[in-house]
Scaffold this motif. Structure first.
Motif, PDB file in Angstrom:
ATOM      1  N   MET A  91      14.801   7.985  -0.834  1.00 58.67           N
ATOM      2  CA  MET A  91      14.731   9.449  -0.680  1.00 58.67           C
ATOM      3  C   MET A  91      15.252   9.883   0.684  1.00 58.67           C
ATOM      4  N   VAL A  92      14.830   9.186   1.741  1.00 60.72           N
ATOM      5  CA  VAL A  92      15.261   9.539   3.094  1.00 60.72           C
ATOM      6  C   VAL A  92      16.772   9.375   3.246  1.00 60.72           C
ATOM      7  N   SER A  93      17.323   8.315   2.670  1.00 58.23           N
ATOM      8  CA  SER A  93      18.773   8.103   2.772  1.00 58.23           C
ATOM      9  C   SER A  93      19.542   9.184   2.006  1.00 58.23           C
ATOM     10  N   ALA A  94      19.009   9.618   0.860  1.00 62.06           N
ATOM     11  CA  ALA A  94      19.668  10.695   0.111  1.00 62.06           C
ATOM     12  C   ALA A  94      19.632  12.004   0.896  1.00 62.06           C
ATOM     13  N   ILE A  95      18.471  12.304   1.505  1.00 63.99           N
ATOM     14  CA  ILE A  95      18.366  13.512   2.328  1.00 63.99           C
ATOM     15  C   ILE A  95      19.281  13.413   3.543  1.00 63.99           C
ATOM     16  N   GLY A  96      19.329  12.230   4.159  1.00 62.75           N
ATOM     17  CA  GLY A  96      20.219  12.036   5.298  1.00 62.75           C
ATOM     18  C   GLY A  96      21.677  12.227   4.929  1.00 62.75           C
ATOM     19  N   THR A  97      22.057  11.760   3.738  1.00 58.43           N
ATOM     20  CA  THR A  97      23.429  11.960   3.269  1.00 58.43           C
ATOM     21  C   THR A  97      23.731  13.434   3.082  1.00 58.43           C
ATOM     22  N   LEU A  98      22.773  14.173   2.530  1.00 64.91           N
ATOM     23  CA  LEU A  98      22.931  15.617   2.377  1.00 64.91           C
ATOM     24  C   LEU A  98      23.130  16.292   3.726  1.00 64.91           C
ATOM     25  N   MET A  99      22.334  15.894   4.719  1.00 66.02           N
ATOM     26  CA  MET A  99      22.438  16.502   6.050  1.00 66.02           C
ATOM     27  C   MET A  99      23.798  16.221   6.686  1.00 66.02           C
ATOM     28  N   VAL A 100      24.238  14.970   6.594  1.00 67.41           N
ATOM     29  CA  VAL A 100      25.551  14.620   7.145  1.00 67.41           C
ATOM     30  C   VAL A 100      26.648  15.424   6.465  1.00 67.41           C
ATOM     31  N   LYS A 123       0.804  -1.230   0.000  1.00 71.52           N
ATOM     32  CA  LYS A 123       0.000   0.000   0.000  1.00 71.52           C
ATOM     33  C   LYS A 123       0.830   1.270   0.000  1.00 71.52           C
ATOM     34  N   PHE A 124       2.145   1.139   0.064  1.00 75.90           N
ATOM     35  CA  PHE A 124       3.000   2.336   0.093  1.00 75.90           C
ATOM     36  C   PHE A 124       4.323   2.015  -0.580  1.00 75.90           C
ATOM     37  N   PRO A 125       4.850   2.925  -1.413  1.00 78.38           N
ATOM     38  CA  PRO A 125       6.133   2.682  -2.110  1.00 78.38           C
ATOM     39  C   PRO A 125       7.320   2.873  -1.173  1.00 78.38           C
ATOM     40  N   PHE A 126       7.581   1.875  -0.335  1.00 80.45           N
ATOM     41  CA  PHE A 126       8.645   1.992   0.665  1.00 80.45           C
ATOM     42  C   PHE A 126      10.023   2.113   0.022  1.00 80.45           C
ATOM     43  N   THR A 127      10.217   1.504  -1.132  1.00 81.93           N
ATOM     44  CA  THR A 127      11.543   1.557  -1.764  1.00 81.93           C
ATOM     45  C   THR A 127      11.947   2.982  -2.086  1.00 81.93           C
ATOM     46  N   GLY A 128      11.085   3.693  -2.789  1.00 85.19           N
ATOM     47  CA  GLY A 128      11.391   5.082  -3.116  1.00 85.19           C
ATOM     48  C   GLY A 128      11.493   5.950  -1.883  1.00 85.19           C
ATOM     49  N   PHE A 129      10.661   5.678  -0.879  1.00 88.49           N
ATOM     50  CA  PHE A 129      10.678   6.472   0.352  1.00 88.49           C
ATOM     51  C   PHE A 129      12.005   6.306   1.089  1.00 88.49           C
ATOM     52  N   VAL A 130      12.460   5.068   1.236  1.00 90.26           N
ATOM     53  CA  VAL A 130      13.721   4.815   1.943  1.00 90.26           C
ATOM     54  C   VAL A 130      14.895   5.412   1.169  1.00 90.26           C
TER      55      VAL A 130
END
Length: 386
Positions: A155-164, A146-153
């Motif tokens: 995206m979150v990892s890319a944003i997390g990399t940017l933050m780090v 019911k939710f596209p977890f692959t794209g979500f994870v």
């Protein structure tokens, strides 16, 4: 009864269907007969195909040969170990080979090739595997369907990399300014105002060609910030590569089908070699101490072989189609894909392709673009086997 008689009976039966009984010719009845046969096949054969695709069995019971598979796994461990170590060490030869030093054009070309390899790894190898894992019919419909977890994870990892990346650079810059010599900060703020009026703090020796005062400090500070950024890039990139390498190592080590393992040995050997080139290029620019370089090289070289060894150890109890294995592999692959894609596009390609040196050299731009496409193409081609 002859076939013509049977056909006649069928046609007469069809002609007696109420909505077809009025003025129906023989050709129309034959078409309707074919339509009914097609619908019959669709209704009774397609569900069986779907059930076959949704099977959560390993599917290679008839191809299992534990002894033969173990031989291929041992070959994989040795070949991948050598290829990974060789790939990550080649870019570091710039310290001993003048033509491969970071200030040379050839280094930009090699780095573009490696960035293409890493970008293709994220898009072609890792992300599709994550989609396949997290959309498997072996997982429960709620919530995985019911939710596209692959794209979500990813995206979150890319944003997390940017933050780090951003926070680490900002923290270092602030601490560097705080620890700067007394009065240097004030000089930095006033450099723009007194650049044309006050030349007492900035002078250049004609014979030595170096500057003193705020300009020299700013140049040194800029170089230090760039050095820190290269170190953050190399460490985060290695994290993303290591996560993916362990996953593929475990998958290969847990398989007991020689037919599956055989093509993976060659494909993963080249895979680790090319990825190592990309990581080695970042490490060489980070100017780590020899001990730190050795640790990073050994860590990268051993991840996939160690993953294979772990897979061999758990092969008797490991089920790649179990819900736990699919979820863990899918989430880690998606996170790794997000990290690799971000690092390739932002920290490797954008940083080099927008560099003033490349922007002012049209020949270098063409060579780097061709190298980028070649690296991405070679790595994409390996997806046929791995």
């Amino acid at each position: 009864m002859s076939s013509s008689s049977r056909t006649g009976l069928v046609l007469r039966a069809i002609s007696k269907i109420p909505f077809l009984s009025s003025s129906i010719d023989i050709h129309t009845m034959e078409m309707v007969q074919q339509l009914y046969i097609t619908l019959f096949c669709a209704l009774f054969l397609l569900p069986s195909l779907v059930f076959g695709e949704c099977s959560c069995d390993t599917g290679d019971e008839d191809q299992r040969d534990k002894d033969q598979a173990l031989k291929y796994k041992l070959v994989a461990i040795s070949s991948i170990l050598v290829a990974g170590a060789l790939g990550v060490c080649i870019p570091m030869l710039g310290k001993t080979i003048p033509a491969l030093r970071p200030e040379k054009n050839i280094f930009f070309i090699i780095k573009a090739f490696a960035a293409g390899v890493i970008l293709s790894t994220g898009f072609i190898h890792v992300l599709p595997d994550a989609f396949e894992n997290l959309t498997s019919p072996c997982l429960a419909e709620n919530p995985w369907g019911k939710f596209p977890f692959t794209g979500f994870v990813a995206m979150v990892s890319a944003i997390g990399t940017l933050m780090v990346d951003a926070f680490a650079t900002s923290y270092y810059s602030k601490s560097h300014i705080h620890n700067a010599p007394h009065g240097t900060g004030a000089l930095e703020e006033k450099v723009g105002e007194h650049d044309e009026e006050d030349h007492t703090n900035v002078h250049t020796h004609a014979t030595h060609g170096h500057a003193h005062g705020p300009v020299a400090y700013l140049a040194q500070n800029s170089g230090s910030s760039e050095l820190l950024r290269n170190r953050v890039i190399s460490q985060v990139l290695e994290l993303g590569i290591v996560v993916h390498s362990v996953i593929i190592g475990i998958s290969l080590g847990a398989s007991e089908s020689p037919k599956t393992i055989r093509p993976l040995v060659a494909a993963l050997t080249f895979h680790q070699f090319f990825e190592g080139m990309g990581l080695g290029g970042c490490i060489s620019q980070a100017n780590f101490k020899s001990r730190a370089i050795a640790i990073m090289v050994v860590f990268y070289s051993l991840t996939t072989p160690v993953g294979i060894a772990i897979g061999i150890g758990i092969s008797n109890v490991y089920n790649e189609n179990s819900s736990t294995a699919l979820i863990v592999e899918g989430i880690f692959n998606a996170a790794s894909a997000g990290i690799l894609i971000y690092m390739a596009l932002v920290d490797l390609l954008a940083a080099d392709f927008m560099n003033s040196r490349m922007q002012s050299n049209f020949k270098l731009q063409i060579e780097s673009n061709v190298s980028l496409l070649l690296g991405a193409g070679c790595m994409s081609l390996l997806a046929v086997w791995a």
